[in-house]
Design a protein around this motif. Structure first.
Motif, PDB file in Angstrom:
ATOM      1  N   CYS A 238      -6.955 -14.470   1.543  1.00 56.72           N
ATOM      2  CA  CYS A 238      -6.370 -13.134   1.453  1.00 56.72           C
ATOM      3  C   CYS A 238      -5.618 -12.828   2.740  1.00 56.72           C
ATOM      4  O   CYS A 238      -5.708 -13.565   3.727  1.00 56.72           O
TER       5      CYS A 238
ATOM      6  N   THR B 155      -5.149  -9.626   5.436  1.00 59.51           N
ATOM      7  CA  THR B 155      -5.659  -8.318   5.816  1.00 59.51           C
ATOM      8  C   THR B 155      -5.561  -8.144   7.327  1.00 59.51           C
ATOM      9  O   THR B 155      -5.636  -9.120   8.079  1.00 59.51           O
TER      10      THR B 155
ATOM     11  N   ARG C 105      -7.683  -5.883   8.512  1.00 54.02           N
ATOM     12  CA  ARG C 105      -8.937  -5.128   8.637  1.00 54.02           C
ATOM     13  C   ARG C 105     -10.137  -6.079   8.575  1.00 54.02           C
ATOM     14  O   ARG C 105     -11.088  -5.877   7.835  1.00 54.02           O
TER      15      ARG C 105
ATOM     16  N   MET D 253     -13.963  -6.057   6.850  1.00 58.00           N
ATOM     17  CA  MET D 253     -14.334  -7.074   5.866  1.00 58.00           C
ATOM     18  C   MET D 253     -15.640  -7.763   6.268  1.00 58.00           C
ATOM     19  O   MET D 253     -16.495  -8.042   5.416  1.00 58.00           O
TER      20      MET D 253
ATOM     21  N   SER E 120      -3.329 -12.538  10.073  1.00 59.07           N
ATOM     22  CA  SER E 120      -3.650 -11.754   8.877  1.00 59.07           C
ATOM     23  C   SER E 120      -4.108 -12.636   7.715  1.00 59.07           C
ATOM     24  O   SER E 120      -4.594 -12.128   6.701  1.00 59.07           O
TER      25      SER E 120
ATOM     26  N   LEU F  34      -9.351  -3.789   0.877  1.00 58.80           N
ATOM     27  CA  LEU F  34      -9.070  -4.052   2.291  1.00 58.80           C
ATOM     28  C   LEU F  34      -7.933  -5.049   2.481  1.00 58.80           C
ATOM     29  O   LEU F  34      -7.461  -5.241   3.606  1.00 58.80           O
ATOM     30  N   CYS F  35      -7.508  -5.682   1.399  1.00 51.99           N
ATOM     31  CA  CYS F  35      -6.494  -6.739   1.493  1.00 51.99           C
ATOM     32  C   CYS F  35      -5.092  -6.179   1.275  1.00 51.99           C
ATOM     33  O   CYS F  35      -4.899  -5.195   0.556  1.00 51.99           O
ATOM     34  N   ASP F  36      -4.124  -6.848   1.874  1.00 51.32           N
ATOM     35  CA  ASP F  36      -2.729  -6.450   1.703  1.00 51.32           C
ATOM     36  C   ASP F  36      -2.194  -6.877   0.341  1.00 51.32           C
ATOM     37  O   ASP F  36      -1.191  -6.334  -0.137  1.00 51.32           O
TER      38      ASP F  36
END
Length: 235
Positions: A9, A11, A13, A17, A47, A80-82
């Motif tokens: 993924c 992210t 963040r 996570m 990321s 939480l993922c883009d």
């Protein structure tokens, strides 16, 4: 067959996570079937996050996915993922612990006749051996060879590796040793007896895969008893 799932993924963040994963671990105690999990961050793209999860089998992975806690945490993870995480399902076709293989190599090489083999493909030159049966630690490859030759001179013997665990640079081996007392050993004349003892050895390996240090625990008292070397008052 061992099954591995790769979850990828993107992210920014990661801390959130990680806290989410901690909560999943807590909530699934006694229910989850995952045996090992690694979360990694792409060095070229911070990321890009990859989680590697290991299961005993594909069926176990499916049971794990079916847990309500897994589904709930996954939905929070997606938030939480883009972008939507991707999954890759892998059946493991080869799983080799290279340090464990090096440790097993020693237990294969130690038995034999006469002079000890070079062992320089197994141990570093400055190998440090901790054996409570010795008054001082054995240091250096030549000293290890002399130790092996003492045992070879006294016994025809073999090791059976019963269990082996590897983590990081450490390998723990539980073994059974079986020998035929054919020659003098620590001042004990040959008895012709067949003897057995069990023990555990922890080896520390270097990054290039050789053994640098070892810690031994084994039933030497039991061996001496089998050889008839102990006075009854010592038992």
């Amino acid at each position: 067959m061992t099954f591995v799932q790769l979850i990828e993924c993107r992210t920014s963040r990661l801390d959130e996570m990680n806290r989410l994963m901690d909560r999943w671990v807590e909530q699934t105690k006694g229910k989850r079937t995952a045996t090992h999990s690694v979360v990694a961050k792409d060095r070229a793209d911070a990321s890009h996050i990859v989680e590697i999860v290991e299961f005993p089998s594909y069926e176990d992975a499916m049971r794990n996915s079916g847990l309500p806690e897994t589904d709930r945490i996954f939905q929070e993870m997606v938030a939480l993922c883009d972008e939507e995480p991707t999954f890759t399902d892998l059946d493991v076709v080869r799983d080799e612990q290279l340090n464990a293989a090096t440790a097993r190599r020693f237990f294969e090489l130690a038995p034999g006749q006469g002079d000890a083999p070079p062992l320089n493909d197994v141990f570093v030159e400055g190998y440090h051996d901790h054996d409570p049966a010795n008054a001082q630690d054995v240091i250096g490859l030549d000293a290890v060879r002399r130790e092996v030759e003492v045992w070879r001179g006294g016994f025809d013997f073999s090791f059976t590796v019963e269990d082996q665990l590897a983590q990081g640079d450490r390998v723990c081996t539980r073994w059974t040793w079986r020998g035929h007392h054919k020659g003098e050993f620590l001042g004990i004349p040959p008895t012709g007896k067949d003897v057995t003892m069990t023990g555990t050895t922890i080896h520390r390996c270097t990054p290039d895969g050789k053994i640098a240090e070892g810690w031994w625990q084994y039933d030497r008292l039991g061996l001496m008893q089998q050889l008839g070397a102990l006075d009854p008052l010592e038992l």
